[in-house]
Design an enzyme around this catalytic site. Structure first.
Site, PDB file in Angstrom:
ATOM      1  CE1 TYR A   1       0.761   5.623   1.044  1.00 48.93           C
ATOM      2  CE2 TYR A   1       2.350   7.410   0.969  1.00 48.93           C
ATOM      3  CZ  TYR A   1       1.388   6.706   1.643  1.00 48.93           C
ATOM      4  OH  TYR A   1       1.053   7.068   2.926  1.00 48.93           O
TER       5      TYR A   1
ATOM      6  CE  LYS B   1       0.199   9.414   5.306  1.00 53.43           C
ATOM      7  NZ  LYS B   1      -0.745   9.706   6.410  1.00 53.43           N
TER       8      LYS B   1
ATOM      9  NE  ARG C   1      -0.373  -8.699   5.362  1.00 52.16           N
ATOM     10  CZ  ARG C   1      -0.725  -9.415   4.291  1.00 52.16           C
ATOM     11  NH1 ARG C   1      -1.984  -9.530   3.948  1.00 52.16           N
ATOM     12  NH2 ARG C   1       0.197 -10.022   3.580  1.00 52.16           N
ATOM     13  CB  THR C   2      -4.576  -0.594   8.248  1.00 51.29           C
ATOM     14  OG1 THR C   2      -4.017   0.242   7.237  1.00 51.29           O
ATOM     15  CG2 THR C   2      -3.583  -0.774   9.379  1.00 51.29           C
TER      16      THR C   2
HETATM   17  P1  NAD Z   1      -7.094   2.766   9.042  1.00 52.93           P
HETATM   18  O1  NAD Z   1      -7.942   2.572   7.830  1.00 52.93           O
HETATM   19  O2  NAD Z   1      -7.300   1.850  10.162  1.00 52.93           O
HETATM   20  O3  NAD Z   1      -7.191   4.263   9.575  1.00 52.93           O
HETATM   21  C1  NAD Z   1      -7.438   5.361   8.744  1.00 52.93           C
HETATM   22  C2  NAD Z   1      -8.486   6.187   9.474  1.00 52.93           C
HETATM   23  O4  NAD Z   1      -8.759   7.398   8.785  1.00 52.93           O
HETATM   24  C3  NAD Z   1      -9.812   5.414   9.600  1.00 52.93           C
HETATM   25  O5  NAD Z   1     -10.202   5.329  10.953  1.00 52.93           O
HETATM   26  C4  NAD Z   1     -10.768   6.292   8.827  1.00 52.93           C
HETATM   27  O6  NAD Z   1     -12.091   6.256   9.347  1.00 52.93           O
HETATM   28  C5  NAD Z   1     -10.133   7.655   9.021  1.00 52.93           C
HETATM   29  N1  NAD Z   1     -10.688   8.638   8.104  1.00 52.93           N
HETATM   30  C6  NAD Z   1     -10.665   8.621   6.743  1.00 52.93           C
HETATM   31  N2  NAD Z   1     -11.372   9.668   6.271  1.00 52.93           N
HETATM   32  C7  NAD Z   1     -11.824  10.362   7.353  1.00 52.93           C
HETATM   33  C8  NAD Z   1     -12.630  11.512   7.531  1.00 52.93           C
HETATM   34  N3  NAD Z   1     -13.105  12.198   6.479  1.00 52.93           N
HETATM   35  N4  NAD Z   1     -12.918  11.932   8.800  1.00 52.93           N
HETATM   36  C9  NAD Z   1     -12.433  11.255   9.875  1.00 52.93           C
HETATM   37  N5  NAD Z   1     -11.675  10.145   9.767  1.00 52.93           N
HETATM   38  C10 NAD Z   1     -11.386   9.709   8.520  1.00 52.93           C
HETATM   39  O7  NAD Z   1      -5.593   2.680   8.489  1.00 52.93           O
HETATM   40  P2  NAD Z   1      -4.191   3.027   9.183  1.00 52.93           P
HETATM   41  O8  NAD Z   1      -3.188   2.406   8.307  1.00 52.93           O
HETATM   42  O9  NAD Z   1      -4.248   2.711  10.610  1.00 52.93           O
HETATM   43  O10 NAD Z   1      -4.076   4.601   8.964  1.00 52.93           O
HETATM   44  C11 NAD Z   1      -3.817   5.525   9.999  1.00 52.93           C
HETATM   45  C12 NAD Z   1      -2.743   6.512   9.563  1.00 52.93           C
HETATM   46  O11 NAD Z   1      -1.513   5.826   9.464  1.00 52.93           O
HETATM   47  C13 NAD Z   1      -2.992   7.154   8.213  1.00 52.93           C
HETATM   48  O12 NAD Z   1      -2.589   8.499   8.239  1.00 52.93           O
HETATM   49  C14 NAD Z   1      -2.075   6.360   7.312  1.00 52.93           C
HETATM   50  O13 NAD Z   1      -1.728   7.059   6.146  1.00 52.93           O
HETATM   51  C15 NAD Z   1      -0.903   6.179   8.238  1.00 52.93           C
HETATM   52  N6  NAD Z   1       0.071   5.157   7.862  1.00 52.93           N
HETATM   53  C16 NAD Z   1      -0.339   3.908   7.565  1.00 52.93           C
HETATM   54  C17 NAD Z   1       0.595   2.958   7.191  1.00 52.93           C
HETATM   55  C18 NAD Z   1       0.176   1.555   6.822  1.00 52.93           C
HETATM   56  O14 NAD Z   1       0.934   0.850   6.154  1.00 52.93           O
HETATM   57  N7  NAD Z   1      -0.981   1.106   7.249  1.00 52.93           N
HETATM   58  C19 NAD Z   1       1.957   3.283   7.137  1.00 52.93           C
HETATM   59  C20 NAD Z   1       2.345   4.567   7.476  1.00 52.93           C
HETATM   60  C21 NAD Z   1       1.390   5.507   7.830  1.00 52.93           C
END
Ligand code: NAD
Length: 267
Positions: A155, A162, A192-193
């Site tokens: 990570y 973060k 899973r995204t």
């Molecule tokens: P996701 O890929 O669906 O969402 C990430 C989003 O960030 C996407 O919509 C992408 O277009 C956007 N993004 C990236 N660069 C960008 C930019 N320059 N301008 C505008 N938008 C931008 O994946 P997710 O997992 O839903 O992620 C959403 C949040 O949740 C993130 O901050 C991620 O770190 C956090 N998160 C995810 C998890 C996980 O396991 N999936 C766990 C904890 C936290």
């Protein structure tokens, strides 16, 4: 009447129906909020527009958060469309794939800057751009992960980003407090995204999570949505600057539970 009836909610970070932002958008809509959606770039438009239609969102705007001009433009459009905003969700994170594997010390200067810019500074920049139009009683929300506090292999750079995002949440909570606006973060377990799949070894991490988590279950984007309703509604009045874990209790454990290992083996 829903918990957010009559409120205007703007969600940044919707990519597809697997996105945490989608779970949050659906829950905010269910509770009666008028939804606005912002997505990163043209390539996502054909996925995002049909989702926006499902929640009756007629504010659907592109904004790449690496651009001050685009942030200003989306804020101006939101002002013209909604007048005032009650809820702003930042569900955005990005690091180059090569920064999400191997040794952390191999992080490049450019990769460090990029991850901090998109994953951390964007929350601060959005907060500033929208500050004049967020109503008293409003809420800002971001998404974080436990890799900020403890080491999650691979990570790497995102863990450091973060940690900064969680700190930014507290500083923003201090700034916005006198206006009666709250700022919180959800620390989600692995989902899973698209973004998650960029982390080397994510599938194993997702599978192993249930062995450690007291509840023995992975979380869903619906869980994040329901927590978001709490954090963005009056249900959490006077809760601010908090990192709220939605992780089946994973973060309270220091070692895997031997009972869990026995359950896995069917003993
Ligand atoms: P996701 O890929 O669906 O969402 C990430 C989003 O960030 C996407 O919509 C992408 O277009 C956007 N993004 C990236 N660069 C960008 C930019 N320059 N301008 C505008 N938008 C931008 O994946 P997710 O997992 O839903 O992620 C959403 C949040 O949740 C993130 O901050 C991620 O770190 C956090 N998160 C995810 C998890 C996980 O396991 N999936 C766990 C904890 C936290």
């Amino acid at each position: 009447m829903g918990l957010l009836t009559g409120k205007n909610a703007l969600v940044f970070g919707l990519a597809n129906d697997k996105s945490i932002a989608w779970g949050i958008t659906q829950a905010l809509h269910r509770e009666g909020a008028n939804i606005g959606i912002s997505y990163a770039g043209e390539m996502l438009e054909k996925r995002v527009r049909p989702l926006a239609a499902q929640v009756g969102a007629d504010f659907v705007e592109q904004c790449n958060v690496d651009s001050d001009e685009q942030i200003t433009a989306v804020a101006e459009k939101a002002k013209a469309h909604f007048g005032e905003i009650d809820v702003l969700v930042h569900s955005i994170g990005f690091a180059n794939k090569n920064e999400l594997q191997g040794n952390f010390y191999d992080t490049s200067r450019a990769g460090f800057h990029l991850a901090m810019d998109i994953s951390v500074f964007s929350f601060v920049a959005l907060a500033k751009a929208f500050q004049p139009m967020i109503r008293r009683g409003g809420a800002l929300l971001t998404l974080t992960y436990y890799g900020s506090v403890k080491v999650a292999p691979n990570y790497n750079m995102m863990g450091v980003a973060k940690a900064a995002l969680e700190s930014a949440t507290r500083y923003l909570a201090r700034d916005f407090g006198p206006q009666g606006i709250r700022v919180n973060a959800i620390s989600a377990g692995p989902v899973r995204t698209l973004a998650a799949m960029g982390v080397s070894g994510f599938r194993d991490m997702h599978r192993n999570f249930v062995e450690m988590a007291p509840m023995r279950e992975n979380i869903t984007i619906e869980d994040c949505g329901n927590a978001a309703v709490y954090l963005c509604s009056n249900m959490s009045a006077h809760v601010t600057g908090e990192i709220h874990y939605v992780d089946s209790g994973y973060n309270i454990m220091a070692a895997p539970d031997p009972n869990s290992l026995k359950e896995q083996k069917g003993e």
